[in-house]
Design a protein around this motif. Structure first.
Motif, mmCIF file in Angstrom:
data_model
loop_
_atom_site.group_PDB
_atom_site.id
_atom_site.type_symbol
_atom_site.label_atom_id
_atom_site.label_comp_id
_atom_site.label_asym_id
_atom_site.label_seq_id
_atom_site.Cartn_x
_atom_site.Cartn_y
_atom_site.Cartn_z
ATOM 1 N N VAL A 133 0.886 -1.105 -0.046
ATOM 2 C CA VAL A 133 0.007 0.103 -0.052
ATOM 3 C C VAL A 133 0.940 1.087 0.076
ATOM 4 N N PRO A 134 1.026 1.965 -1.142
ATOM 5 C CA PRO A 134 1.997 3.151 -1.161
ATOM 6 C C PRO A 134 0.784 4.186 -0.769
ATOM 7 N N VAL A 135 1.340 5.112 -0.056
ATOM 8 C CA VAL A 135 0.499 6.353 0.343
ATOM 9 C C VAL A 135 1.032 7.422 -0.552
ATOM 10 N N GLY A 136 0.286 8.110 -1.455
ATOM 11 C CA GLY A 136 0.674 9.056 -2.353
ATOM 12 C C GLY A 136 1.384 8.476 -3.672
ATOM 13 N N TYR A 137 1.076 7.104 -4.121
ATOM 14 C CA TYR A 137 1.483 6.578 -5.219
ATOM 15 C C TYR A 137 1.460 7.556 -6.572
ATOM 16 N N GLY A 138 0.335 8.197 -6.545
ATOM 17 C CA GLY A 138 0.211 9.082 -7.765
ATOM 18 C C GLY A 138 0.959 10.175 -7.656
ATOM 19 N N LYS A 139 1.167 10.792 -6.583
ATOM 20 C CA LYS A 139 1.864 12.295 -6.301
ATOM 21 C C LYS A 139 3.209 12.250 -6.212
ATOM 22 N N SER A 140 3.809 11.221 -5.391
ATOM 23 C CA SER A 140 5.195 11.141 -5.165
ATOM 24 C C SER A 140 6.013 10.236 -5.969
ATOM 25 N N THR A 141 6.935 10.863 -6.562
ATOM 26 C CA THR A 141 8.072 9.625 -7.392
ATOM 27 C C THR A 141 8.599 8.858 -6.405
ATOM 28 N N PHE A 142 8.992 9.405 -5.282
ATOM 29 C CA PHE A 142 9.866 8.675 -4.260
ATOM 30 C C PHE A 142 8.967 7.403 -3.861
ATOM 31 N N VAL A 143 7.623 7.857 -3.523
ATOM 32 C CA VAL A 143 6.793 6.634 -3.225
ATOM 33 C C VAL A 143 6.503 5.479 -4.119
ATOM 34 N N ARG A 144 6.499 6.166 -5.335
ATOM 35 C CA ARG A 144 6.201 5.242 -6.616
ATOM 36 C C ARG A 144 7.239 4.523 -6.888
ATOM 37 N N GLU A 145 8.333 5.175 -6.824
ATOM 38 C CA GLU A 145 9.798 4.307 -7.166
ATOM 39 C C GLU A 145 10.082 3.203 -6.140
ATOM 40 N N VAL A 159 1.916 -11.095 -4.772
ATOM 41 C CA VAL A 159 1.700 -9.919 -4.162
ATOM 42 C C VAL A 159 0.756 -8.705 -5.181
ATOM 43 N N ILE A 160 -0.090 -7.758 -4.621
ATOM 44 C CA ILE A 160 -0.782 -6.904 -5.176
ATOM 45 C C ILE A 160 -0.353 -5.575 -4.674
ATOM 46 N N LEU A 161 -0.067 -4.792 -5.885
ATOM 47 C CA LEU A 161 0.446 -3.370 -5.364
ATOM 48 C C LEU A 161 -0.850 -2.484 -5.704
ATOM 49 N N ASP A 162 -1.146 -1.863 -4.586
ATOM 50 C CA ASP A 162 -2.290 -1.190 -4.695
ATOM 51 C C ASP A 162 -1.927 0.209 -5.328
ATOM 52 N N ASP A 163 -1.930 0.433 -6.489
ATOM 53 C CA ASP A 163 -1.739 1.704 -7.319
ATOM 54 C C ASP A 163 -2.984 2.413 -7.668
ATOM 55 N N ARG A 164 -3.872 1.920 -6.984
ATOM 56 C CA ARG A 164 -5.358 2.890 -7.419
ATOM 57 C C ARG A 164 -5.150 4.007 -6.767
ATOM 58 N N ASP A 165 -6.067 4.995 -7.105
ATOM 59 C CA ASP A 165 -6.047 6.469 -6.739
ATOM 60 C C ASP A 165 -6.866 6.456 -5.843
ATOM 61 N N GLU A 166 -6.590 5.717 -4.430
ATOM 62 C CA GLU A 166 -7.448 5.769 -3.421
ATOM 63 C C GLU A 166 -6.876 6.354 -2.266
ATOM 64 N N ARG A 167 -7.824 6.949 -1.223
ATOM 65 C CA ARG A 167 -7.186 7.573 0.018
ATOM 66 C C ARG A 167 -6.650 6.139 0.743
ATOM 67 N N PRO A 168 -5.606 6.322 1.649
ATOM 68 C CA PRO A 168 -4.858 5.434 2.452
ATOM 69 C C PRO A 168 -6.187 4.536 3.081
ATOM 70 N N GLY A 169 -7.102 5.174 3.961
ATOM 71 C CA GLY A 169 -8.021 4.400 4.718
ATOM 72 C C GLY A 169 -8.751 3.452 3.780
ATOM 73 N N VAL A 170 -8.896 3.737 2.581
ATOM 74 C CA VAL A 170 -9.787 2.908 1.798
ATOM 75 C C VAL A 170 -8.955 1.885 1.337
ATOM 76 N N MET A 171 -7.673 1.936 1.186
ATOM 77 C CA MET A 171 -6.722 0.864 0.741
ATOM 78 C C MET A 171 -6.646 -0.285 1.871
ATOM 79 N N PHE A 172 -6.277 0.628 3.048
ATOM 80 C CA PHE A 172 -6.277 -0.293 4.409
ATOM 81 C C PHE A 172 -7.445 -1.067 4.582
#
Length: 570
Positions: free
Chosen positions: A477-489, A505-518
């Motif tokens: 679960v990346p927090v800010g996958y869409g925004k942060s290159t650091f996080v994404r990479e 493994v599943i990578l949650d790259d959806r544009d969702e808020r962290p709470g939703v993903m958790f």
RNA sequence: CGGGGCGUAGCGCAGCCCGGUAGCGCGCUUGGUUUGGGACCAAGAUGUCGGAGGUUCGAAUCCUCUCGCCCCGACCA
């Protein structure tokens, strides 16, 4: 797998018709969707679970020397007529006609078909033994489908059939399957128990059921903590009380018990223990010229219909009118005293009673201080016709029984020659003489296992899958996958590392808020989770949390992959 | 099959008694603001009120019949 390319469909609220927790959670987590009563679509996430269960079953069956094949779901009526089950099976068997008006069935099981295959293929003792199995969709037109996938009408089942030249060889294979099943359910990560069972309508001699232990289970299991005795309550023997019947101390007298119909009420009203009550159950037997009979049970005991059927043959409960006609009294006040030639079948426990209370066959009255011999004859038939209760002595003589509930997920039978005889499935033995094959049959409810696993593994947040059958082993679960290159990479790197070593493994790259993903990954029961966010990344840290863990632990990003590998494999 | 209950938006429900414009929360769409635990604001879309018949000027609402689902009793992996 990337979540954006997958299909996740979770619900905040469960449909109101889902009664038990596993059904609700399967619906909420998007594992299944209902199409019709007892008929479900396995959604992508649910299918992954089903396939994992299937794979383990298949692997262990193969390992034990069984050979997979796939039989038709649709079967001609002729085979069922040949085995006699066309008549026996009843409305649970889904029958239909094709365009030529020929009768067919949708297979609820495949004894007939496999026996037909084997009688055509196998001619010699040299070709035996043989064990064939399949994993296939079955259909049973259940009277009352419920609990989602646990008692569906359509369901996925592994069914295996073994063929032998001798009973000894059948027993050998039976033991081997017992061990195989034990291995399968252990690998699935389930808490289960093998219990002695009633072979039921499938017929045959020995039989064991494998139950996943769960309070919501439909079966009651009796087991002895001091020994390895365990049996389905349907079968568990209630031993006759030792010693002679106590002597009569009280005179028989009629007592008014207005409005007191249930044993508990009568006992409370008279200030006696419920174990001083005798209840009479009126039945109509199918086979007898005089069908009406009374079954006697101690007040705190319940009738075991399977046991009773073995004693008196098929029966049904008498209607109120029939009872009134026979005894001149409404149910609630019926009893065995003064019933002249009405057959009476008593449970062992009743036969050992003295000074007891029973209905007076007079509305509003019971008899107290009743005793056999003096007040009524000792019943002609005394047998075990009740369910065991907690505290009953274990039939193996070691300690006393306890009860728990289970979900039947596997069943093994020694069929012997029931089908091979009916379908003339024989081989030439060493003497060149034709001989009927011995058969065994071994079932596992694959789709039911998914429900059972969830009954056993869940908490306030959702499903807690055993690692072996979780739809994914790990969610990143990346927090800010869409925004942060650091996080994404960082997330991509960890994902690649773990996917490369075969972690599911599943990578949650959806544009969702962290709470939703958790919430989604907790609901769907993914056992391991890694969170990667800018906040931690600044210190070079990621987070790991197991589905059962209360808190996440901070782990250096460089070490997270190694840690996850360790966790997943342990 | 017998007994009980429920069918109103994708999901959860109100409205029905006492007939008169079909509603709420979640979800969905668009825009904006948010972004470490199921966000907020604004603007929207979505219903053969399970179906058929009847009563009525008018039926989600009353009546009849049907179908489906759920719960309680007889089957099984």
């Amino acid at each position: 797998m990337r979540a954006s390319q997958y299909f996740i469909s979770t619900l905040k609220e469960a449909p109101s018709d889902a009664e038990i927790i596993s059904h609700q959670l399967m619906l909420r987590a998007g594992l299944i969707r209902r199409l019709a009563g007892g008929i479900y679509t396995w959604m992508p996430l649910g299918l992954r679970v089903l396939r994992k269960v299937e794979a383990i079953v298949r692997e262990e069956m193969n390992r034990s020397g069984a050979v997979e094949l796939l039989m038709p779901a649709v079967q001609p009526a002729e085979l069922w007529q040949e085995s006699g089950r066309w008549e026996q099976y009843g409305p649970e068997l889904l029958r239909f006609k094709d365009r030529h008006q020929r009768d067919f069935v949708v297979g609820p099981t495949h004894e007939e078909v496999i026996t037909d295959v084997v009688r055509r293929e196998i001619k010699s003792y040299r070709q035996l033994p043989r064990h064939f199995y399949q994993i296939q969709t079955k259909f049973r037109d259940e009277i009352r489908p419920r609990f989602g996938v646990m008692r569906g009408r359509e369901f996925l089942m592994k069914d295996g059939y073994s063929f032998h030249a001798s009973f000894e060889d059948l027993q050998r294979e039976y033991t081997r399957m017992y061990e195989t099943y034990t291995r399968i359910f252990t690998r699935l990560g389930l808490s289960f128990r093998a219990v002695a069972a009633d072979p039921g309508s499938i017929g045959g001699t020995g039989s064991h059921e494998f139950h996943v232990l769960a309070d919501s289970g439909e079966d009651a299991i009796a087991f002895c903590p001091e020994s390895d005795y365990a049996a389905n309550v349907e079968l568990a023997e209630a031993l006759a009380p030792p010693g002679p019947r106590p002597t009569a101390n009280q005179p028989m007298k009629e007592v008014a018990t207005p409005g007191k119909i249930k044993c508990e009420d009568v006992a409370a009203f008279l200030g006696l223990g419920i174990e001083k009550m005798v209840k009479a159950i009126a039945v109509m037997r199918d086979s007898e010229a005089v069908p009406f009979a009374l079954l006697l049970l101690r007040g705190d005991h319940d009738l075991n219909e399977i046991k009773a059927e073995k004693i008196i043959g098929r029966f049904r409960f008498a209607h109120d009118g029939e009872i009134e006609q026979q005894l001149g009294c409404r149910p609630g006040y019926i009893g065995p005293v003064g019933t002249r030639d009405i057959p009476v079948i008593a449970d062992h426990a009743v036969a050992a009673m003295s000074d007891f209370v029973c209905g007076a066959n007079k509305p509003g009255y019971h008899l107290s201080g009743v005793n056999f011999v003096r007040d009524l004859p000792v019943p002609a038939t005394v047998a075990d016709i009740r369910n065991v209760v907690t505290g009953d002595p274990s039939p193996d003589g070691k300690g006393s029984l306890e009860l728990c509930r289970g979900i039947e997920v596997g069943h093994i039978f020694q069929l012997r020659t029931k089908y091979s005889e009916a379908l003339k499935c024989s081989f030439l033995n060493e003497e060149g003489q034709p001989q009927t094959m011995e058969m065994g049959c071994y079932g596992i409810g694959v789709s039911r296992i998914v429900g059972a696993a969830i009954e056993q593994g869940h908490d306030g947040r959702g499903i807690v899958f055993p690692s072996a059958i979780a739809p994914f082993e790990l969610a990143i679960v990346p927090v800010g996958y869409g925004k942060s290159t650091f996080v994404r990479e960082a997330a991509n790197r960890v994902y690649d590392q773990l996917a490369a070593v075969g972690i599911d493994v599943i990578l949650d790259d959806r544009d969702e808020r962290p709470g939703v993903m958790f919430a989604d990954w907790e609901l769907t029961g993914i056992p391991h989770r890694v969170v990667i966010g800018e906040r931690g990344l600044k210190e070079g840290m990621a987070e790991y949390q197991g589905r059962r863990d209360a808190e996440a632990e901070k782990v250096p990003l460089a070490e997270i992959a190694a840690l996850v590998r360790l966790k997943v494999c342990s």
